[in-house]
Design a protein around this motif. Structure first.
Motif, PDB file in Angstrom:
ATOM      1  N   ARG A  39      33.622  50.781  29.847  1.00  0.00           N
ATOM      2  CA  ARG A  39      34.290  50.957  31.133  1.00  0.00           C
ATOM      3  C   ARG A  39      33.495  50.273  32.236  1.00  0.00           C
ATOM      4  N   GLN A  40      32.161  50.198  32.068  1.00  0.00           N
ATOM      5  CA  GLN A  40      31.321  49.624  33.104  1.00  0.00           C
ATOM      6  C   GLN A  40      31.209  48.107  33.013  1.00  0.00           C
ATOM      7  N   SER A  41      31.567  47.510  31.876  1.00  0.00           N
ATOM      8  CA  SER A  41      31.314  46.073  31.720  1.00  0.00           C
ATOM      9  C   SER A  41      31.991  45.274  32.833  1.00  0.00           C
ATOM     10  N   ILE A  42      33.272  45.485  33.047  1.00  0.00           N
ATOM     11  CA  ILE A  42      33.972  44.964  34.239  1.00  0.00           C
ATOM     12  C   ILE A  42      34.779  46.133  34.793  1.00  0.00           C
ATOM     13  N   GLY A  43      34.198  46.873  35.720  1.00  0.00           N
ATOM     14  CA  GLY A  43      34.885  48.015  36.300  1.00  0.00           C
ATOM     15  C   GLY A  43      35.902  47.584  37.347  1.00  0.00           C
ATOM     16  N   ARG A  44      36.691  48.545  37.805  1.00  0.00           N
ATOM     17  CA  ARG A  44      37.748  48.247  38.775  1.00  0.00           C
ATOM     18  C   ARG A  44      37.183  47.669  40.074  1.00  0.00           C
ATOM     19  N   GLU A  45      36.108  48.263  40.608  1.00  0.00           N
ATOM     20  CA  GLU A  45      35.568  47.794  41.885  1.00  0.00           C
ATOM     21  C   GLU A  45      34.921  46.418  41.747  1.00  0.00           C
ATOM     22  N   LEU A  46      34.204  46.182  40.653  1.00  0.00           N
ATOM     23  CA  LEU A  46      33.620  44.857  40.452  1.00  0.00           C
ATOM     24  C   LEU A  46      34.720  43.805  40.349  1.00  0.00           C
ATOM     25  N   ALA A  47      35.781  44.126  39.608  1.00  0.00           N
ATOM     26  CA  ALA A  47      36.900  43.186  39.476  1.00  0.00           C
ATOM     27  C   ALA A  47      37.529  42.895  40.831  1.00  0.00           C
ATOM     28  N   ARG A  48      37.688  43.910  41.670  1.00  0.00           N
ATOM     29  CA  ARG A  48      38.278  43.710  42.998  1.00  0.00           C
ATOM     30  C   ARG A  48      37.399  42.790  43.848  1.00  0.00           C
ATOM     31  N   HIS A  49      36.080  43.009  43.797  1.00  0.00           N
ATOM     32  CA  HIS A  49      35.165  42.147  44.544  1.00  0.00           C
ATOM     33  C   HIS A  49      35.308  40.694  44.088  1.00  0.00           C
ATOM     34  N   LEU A  50      35.271  40.481  42.767  1.00  0.00           N
ATOM     35  CA  LEU A  50      35.331  39.121  42.238  1.00  0.00           C
ATOM     36  C   LEU A  50      36.645  38.434  42.599  1.00  0.00           C
ATOM     37  N   ILE A  51      37.748  39.148  42.417  1.00  0.00           N
ATOM     38  CA  ILE A  51      39.062  38.542  42.625  1.00  0.00           C
ATOM     39  C   ILE A  51      39.301  38.246  44.108  1.00  0.00           C
ATOM     40  N   SER A  52      38.942  39.177  44.981  1.00  0.00           N
ATOM     41  CA  SER A  52      39.165  38.946  46.414  1.00  0.00           C
ATOM     42  C   SER A  52      38.235  37.877  46.970  1.00  0.00           C
ATOM     43  N   THR A  53      37.030  37.722  46.373  1.00  0.00           N
ATOM     44  CA  THR A  53      36.073  36.724  46.853  1.00  0.00           C
ATOM     45  C   THR A  53      36.395  35.324  46.343  1.00  0.00           C
ATOM     46  N   CYS A  54      36.852  35.232  45.093  1.00  0.00           N
ATOM     47  CA  CYS A  54      36.954  33.918  44.435  1.00  0.00           C
ATOM     48  C   CYS A  54      38.365  33.367  44.320  1.00  0.00           C
ATOM     49  N   THR A  55      39.384  34.126  44.714  1.00  0.00           N
ATOM     50  CA  THR A  55      40.760  33.650  44.555  1.00  0.00           C
ATOM     51  C   THR A  55      41.571  33.941  45.807  1.00  0.00           C
ATOM     52  N   GLY A  56      42.691  33.235  45.924  1.00  0.00           N
ATOM     53  CA  GLY A  56      43.642  33.503  46.987  1.00  0.00           C
ATOM     54  C   GLY A  56      44.872  34.210  46.441  1.00  0.00           C
ATOM     55  N   GLU A  57      45.716  34.680  47.312  1.00  0.00           N
ATOM     56  CA  GLU A  57      46.927  35.387  46.889  1.00  0.00           C
ATOM     57  C   GLU A  57      47.770  34.478  45.993  1.00  0.00           C
ATOM     58  N   GLY A  58      48.215  35.024  44.872  1.00  0.00           N
ATOM     59  CA  GLY A  58      49.007  34.268  43.913  1.00  0.00           C
ATOM     60  C   GLY A  58      48.180  33.505  42.905  1.00  0.00           C
ATOM     61  N   GLY A  59      46.848  33.529  43.038  1.00  0.00           N
ATOM     62  CA  GLY A  59      45.984  32.810  42.104  1.00  0.00           C
ATOM     63  C   GLY A  59      46.018  33.420  40.710  1.00  0.00           C
ATOM     64  N   LEU A  60      45.587  32.629  39.741  1.00  0.00           N
ATOM     65  CA  LEU A  60      45.597  33.063  38.344  1.00  0.00           C
ATOM     66  C   LEU A  60      44.181  33.434  37.923  1.00  0.00           C
ATOM     67  N   VAL A  61      44.038  34.664  37.394  1.00  0.00           N
ATOM     68  CA  VAL A  61      42.762  35.194  36.919  1.00  0.00           C
ATOM     69  C   VAL A  61      42.845  35.376  35.409  1.00  0.00           C
ATOM     70  N   VAL A  62      41.803  34.957  34.700  1.00  0.00           N
ATOM     71  CA  VAL A  62      41.754  35.119  33.244  1.00  0.00           C
ATOM     72  C   VAL A  62      40.496  35.891  32.883  1.00  0.00           C
ATOM     73  N   GLU A  63      40.630  36.860  31.995  1.00  0.00           N
ATOM     74  CA  GLU A  63      39.472  37.629  31.531  1.00  0.00           C
ATOM     75  C   GLU A  63      39.281  37.448  30.034  1.00  0.00           C
ATOM     76  N   GLY A  64      38.063  37.043  29.658  1.00  0.00           N
ATOM     77  CA  GLY A  64      37.686  37.025  28.251  1.00  0.00           C
ATOM     78  C   GLY A  64      36.805  38.226  27.957  1.00  0.00           C
ATOM     79  N   PHE A  65      36.619  38.549  26.684  1.00  0.00           N
ATOM     80  CA  PHE A  65      35.822  39.719  26.282  1.00  0.00           C
ATOM     81  C   PHE A  65      36.355  40.989  26.937  1.00  0.00           C
ATOM     82  N   THR A  66      37.667  41.107  27.013  1.00  0.00           N
ATOM     83  CA  THR A  66      38.311  42.231  27.696  1.00  0.00           C
ATOM     84  C   THR A  66      38.023  43.538  26.971  1.00  0.00           C
ATOM     85  N   THR A  67      37.618  44.573  27.719  1.00  0.00           N
ATOM     86  CA  THR A  67      37.366  45.879  27.118  1.00  0.00           C
ATOM     87  C   THR A  67      38.187  46.996  27.752  1.00  0.00           C
TER      88      THR A  67
END
Length: 285
Positions: A39-67
């Protein structure tokens, strides 16, 4: 981006799906069986930080090693599209159940799972080569053919069972190469790692991963310390689980205390912007 930054990424309620209205009853089996480590590997808050910092609205995000469903849920809530690579069917079924219990129908249309391994990402995203804004990956911290000797297939956590064959050193290199192919120019690769103790030595996988990525053309952008535990004033609030309490020792003992994971290291690597005259993946020849 500054060279080093700290993000507060504790997920105190990450083990429970967001309640849905009465018109959308909770489905059976939506409770969490994912262990704390995954649950901690990519938590909800970390994912929100990464996505809001590195992408714009409508951008495509891909996750590997999904847990878990954390990155998919964060992307959908931030109006991004997201694809998770989940080749292990029991884990995919578990994540699907959690997604349906957490997201409404409109947001569900923004997320997908594809049954390919992280090293097969370019094949699984053949229709999106060169269009991905952010690739997220939290490789398991061990590399003996993907096998962790301390956990076995008998565990109830579907992510633990998937880990048994998920990673080898060669697959990690192929994952980095695939990330280069799917990312758009200016896109970001975010790798989350945690140092581990092995045979009395501290092993940090981040420097080797950075060297591999730079060999492919990635540029090192930023190091982030993602705190996984809450802060109360100037103190970290570390909450021990049953397994941790069982390992508590007399304070007079000379034995090292049980390790407690309070943070993860996140490395951001960028694919350089496209130079004039450069060909992009998929360009007509």
């Amino acid at each position: 981006m500054v060279p080093l930054t700290v993000w507060l990424c504790s997920d105190p309620h990450n083990d429970e799906p967001t309640p849905q209205p009465a018109s959308q009853p909770r489905r059976p089996g939506s409770g969490s069986t994912i262990c704390l480590q995954h649950r901690q590997s990519i938590g909800r808050e970390l994912a929100r930080h990464l996505i809001s910092t590195c992408t714009g609205e409508g951008g495509l995000v891909v996750e590997g090693f999904t847990t878990s469903e954390a990155a998919l849920v964060a992307a959908a809530e931030l109006d991004r599209r997201a694809v998770a690579l989940v080749p292990h069917f029991p884990l995919a079924r578990h994540i699907g159940t959690r997604l349906r219990a957490t997201l409404d129908q409109r947001r569900l249309t923004r997320v997908q799972m594809r049954p390919v391994r992280p090293d097969q990402m370019a094949r699984g995203l053949a229709d999106d080569l060169g269009q991905v804004s952010l690739v997220i990956g939290a490789p398991p911290p061990y590399e003996t053919g993907g096998h962790n000797p301390k956990r076995g297939s008998q565990t109830g956590c579907p992510a633990c069972r998937a880990d048994l064959w998920m990673l080898s050193s060669e697959q990690l290199g192929l994952f980095l190469a695939a990330a280069w192919k799917v990312l758009r120019p200016g896109g970001v690769l975010a790798i989350t790692t945690t140092a581990r103790q092995q045979a009395g030595r501290l092993i940090d996988p981040a420097p080797r991963i950075i060297r591999q990525a730079q060999g492919l053309g990635f540029r090192y952008a930023q190091h982030i310390i993602a705190l996984r535990v809450p802060i109360d004033g100037d103190a970290l609030v570390v909450q021990a689980g049953p397994a941790d309490l069982a390992e508590l020792r007399d304070t007079r003992s000379g034995v090292l205390p049980p390790p407690v994971s309070v943070h993860a290291d996140v490395t951001l690597l960028s694919k350089p912007p496209r130079e004039p005259g450069d060909r992009q993946e998929g360009d007509a020849r």
